[in-house]
Design a protein around this motif. Structure first.
Motif, PDB file in Angstrom:
ATOM      1  N   ALA A 151      52.705  41.724  35.612  1.00 46.11           N
ATOM      2  CA  ALA A 151      52.211  42.163  36.918  1.00 46.11           C
ATOM      3  C   ALA A 151      52.056  43.675  36.990  1.00 46.11           C
ATOM      4  N   GLU A 152      52.880  44.412  36.242  1.00 48.50           N
ATOM      5  CA  GLU A 152      52.816  45.868  36.321  1.00 48.50           C
ATOM      6  C   GLU A 152      51.673  46.452  35.486  1.00 48.50           C
ATOM      7  N   ALA A 153      51.018  45.621  34.673  1.00 46.32           N
ATOM      8  CA  ALA A 153      49.915  46.120  33.850  1.00 46.32           C
ATOM      9  C   ALA A 153      48.694  46.396  34.730  1.00 46.32           C
ATOM     10  N   LYS A 154      47.977  47.463  34.435  1.00 49.29           N
ATOM     11  CA  LYS A 154      46.818  47.880  35.222  1.00 49.29           C
ATOM     12  C   LYS A 154      45.525  47.478  34.518  1.00 49.29           C
ATOM     13  N   ASN A 155      44.613  46.894  35.261  1.00 52.75           N
ATOM     14  CA  ASN A 155      43.324  46.476  34.721  1.00 52.75           C
ATOM     15  C   ASN A 155      42.403  47.694  34.598  1.00 52.75           C
ATOM     16  N   ILE A 156      42.079  48.063  33.349  1.00 48.55           N
ATOM     17  CA  ILE A 156      41.229  49.242  33.133  1.00 48.55           C
ATOM     18  C   ILE A 156      39.887  48.842  32.514  1.00 48.55           C
ATOM     19  N   SER A 157      39.509  47.560  32.650  1.00 52.32           N
ATOM     20  CA  SER A 157      38.239  47.092  32.088  1.00 52.32           C
ATOM     21  C   SER A 157      37.066  47.784  32.785  1.00 52.32           C
ATOM     22  N   ARG A 158      36.021  48.077  32.007  1.00 55.05           N
ATOM     23  CA  ARG A 158      34.824  48.719  32.548  1.00 55.05           C
ATOM     24  C   ARG A 158      33.902  47.683  33.184  1.00 55.05           C
ATOM     25  N   SER A 159      33.127  48.102  34.158  1.00 50.96           N
ATOM     26  CA  SER A 159      32.163  47.226  34.802  1.00 50.96           C
ATOM     27  C   SER A 159      30.862  47.214  34.008  1.00 50.96           C
ATOM     28  N   PHE A 160      29.974  46.272  34.347  1.00 47.09           N
ATOM     29  CA  PHE A 160      28.704  46.141  33.651  1.00 47.09           C
ATOM     30  C   PHE A 160      27.873  47.417  33.783  1.00 47.09           C
ATOM     31  N   GLU A 161      27.809  47.947  35.001  1.00 47.85           N
ATOM     32  CA  GLU A 161      26.988  49.132  35.241  1.00 47.85           C
ATOM     33  C   GLU A 161      27.486  50.352  34.477  1.00 47.85           C
TER      34      GLU A 161
END
Length: 474
Positions: A151-161
């Protein structure tokens, strides 16, 4: 129940189609989660049909049903019965089509529910829990689960744009040419993977008109009863034995401030209701009683004071567990007997009242022992005859006993040898003996009751049953 030969013949061709690409995960799900519910025969039928599909193909080749009979080494009636189980649990869809060659059946294999869908289904997961019991159920749940992202992990995935910023405005448009190129010809569909559906329940399984009759639109807006909510209500009614009137408070409690019904809150409210109603016990088929709409209305029965009518009323208002307990002078039934009863009720989908007649009939015909093989054979016949009420079950039991008696007498008459041995007579309750005493000569009646010990034993059993403690509480 409709005879299988009216539905399908051995010469009728069939072809197998898959609703989506099936893979190893589907095989695991059907083997571990569905097989305990449908049994080995239905499981074998599904796997045999699956085997007719070439690797990564969606259609098989036509073949007559006779070929399926040879592959499974069984008769067409058994194949038909197992097919119905697959349809009922949502693993198979059957289509019938008239062609120049005759009647063609298309068997569309439907993949099983995904693990998260199955364990949150509200009906299949409950049935599996009671079929394999808690320890195995927990093992299966753990097998199909894994640790999630912390739960403490942060989502740093890039968006399509952010990545495809070089696309020109014209490349993002759906032109008519692209639309036409993406459209399939009529009758075709794209390949899917993992397309699944829950076990279907008919609209007749729950009376929504009665549910809404006592609820105003101010209390529950009709728009809140979405298709998903209705399906959840039907499942909860089946699993917990909830009537439409009892469901009113449960639905009202699950309706939020936004005037919408949460299916999760609906399930929680149903579980809370059941635990309060049954003192914390989990739902079991053997503790269910005959549904109200299948009970006989004593006020509309001309001969309500007859022994048959009284017995029907008792069997309508008592659960199979209570029946076993009361026929044993208040002693709790053994785990083995309860498992036999619950297995048959689950496999054959017998109504509780019909199961009561089967128990009563079996105990008196097999010297107070529950024979699973004997009961399965009778239950399968009653299911094919669509026996749903206590009265219908008692009627067919009488008829079967009469036919067996006639067969035994004919066999004795045909025998050229006279052994001189005393033939042991069957113990029969009054409701079954009543029909044949009207038809038999007085001498035969005397012969059937020639053993005083047998008569005393029978009267003792009937007295125990008539003084059932559980029924007196109603």
């Amino acid at each position: 129940m409709t005879e299988h030969w009216k539905e399908v013949l051995a010469v009728d061709p069939y072809v197998v189609k898959s609703a989506s690409l099936l893979g190893d995960i589907d095989r695991q799900l059907i083997t571990l989660l569905y097989q305990p519910l449908i049994g080995m025969s239905a499981f074998s039928l599904y796997m045999t049909l699956w085997g007719e599909l070439e690797q990564n193909r969606m259609w098989g080749k036509p073949a007559p049903h006779r070929q399926l009979m040879v592959m499974l080494q069984t008769n067409l009636n058994d194949i038909f019965e197992e097919r119905l189980k697959l349809e009922a649990i949502g693993l198979l869809r059957t289509y019938e089509q008239e062609t120049e060659e005759g009647r063609l059946f298309t068997y569309e294999l439907v993949p099983p529910l995904r693990p998260d869908e199955f364990f949150q289904d509200g009906m299949l997961n409950v049935l599996l829990y009671h079929r394999v019991e808690k320890a195995k159920y927990m093992q299966l749940r753990d097998y199909f689960s894994y640790p999630g992202v912390p739960a403490e992990a942060k989502n740093i995935s890039r968006s399509f744009e952010e990545v495809f910023h070089v696309l020109q405005p014209g490349e993002r448009k759906m032109t008519e040419e692209i639309h036409q190129a993406s459209s399939l010809d009529q009758g075709y569909e794209y390949v899917t993977v993992g397309s699944s559906q829950p076990a279907p329940l008919s609209d007749e399984s729950f009376d929504f008109d009665l549910l809404l009759a006592g609820m105003s639109d101010m209390m529950i807006p009709r728009k809140a009863l979405t298709k998903q909510v209705k399906e959840t209500i039907k499942k909860l009614a089946v699993v917990y034995g909830i009537t439409p009137l009892q469901m009113q408070n449960i639905v009202a409690g699950a309706c939020g401030s936004d005037q919408m019904i949460s299916t999760e809150e609906l399930r929680k409210a149903a579980r809370d209701w059941y635990q309060i109603e049954y003192r914390g016990e989990q739902p079991k088929l053997i503790d269910q009683k005959q549904p109200r709409h299948l009970r006989q209305d004593a006020s509309k029965t001309p001969a309500a004071d007859t022994p048959d009518a009284k017995l029907i009323e008792k069997l309508d208002h008592i659960s199979p567990r209570e029946l076993l307990k009361d026929m044993a002078d208040g002693i709790e039934p053994t785990y083995a007997d309860l498992r036999i009863v619950e297995d048959i009720m689950l496999e054959q989908q017998l109504e509780p009242g019909v199961m009561n007649v089967l128990i009563y009939y079996t105990l008196l015909k097999t010297d107070m022992k529950l024979s699973k093989t004997y009961m399965q054979k009778i239950a399968a016949h009653w299911v094919r005859k669509k026996i749903k009420t206590v009265a219908a079950a008692m009627k067919i039991a009488k008829e079967e006993n009469r036919q067996m008696t006639e067969w035994a007498q004919q066999k004795k008459q045909r025998s050229p040898y006279g052994t001189g041995k005393v033939v042991r007579e069957e113990k029969l309750p009054d409701w079954m003996k009543e029909t044949e005493t009207k038809e038999q000569p007085a001498k035969e009646q005397t012969d059937n009751l020639s053993t005083e010990d047998l008569e005393r034993e029978k009267e003792k059993l009937l007295d125990q049953f008539k003084n059932m403690k559980k029924y007196n509480a109603h």
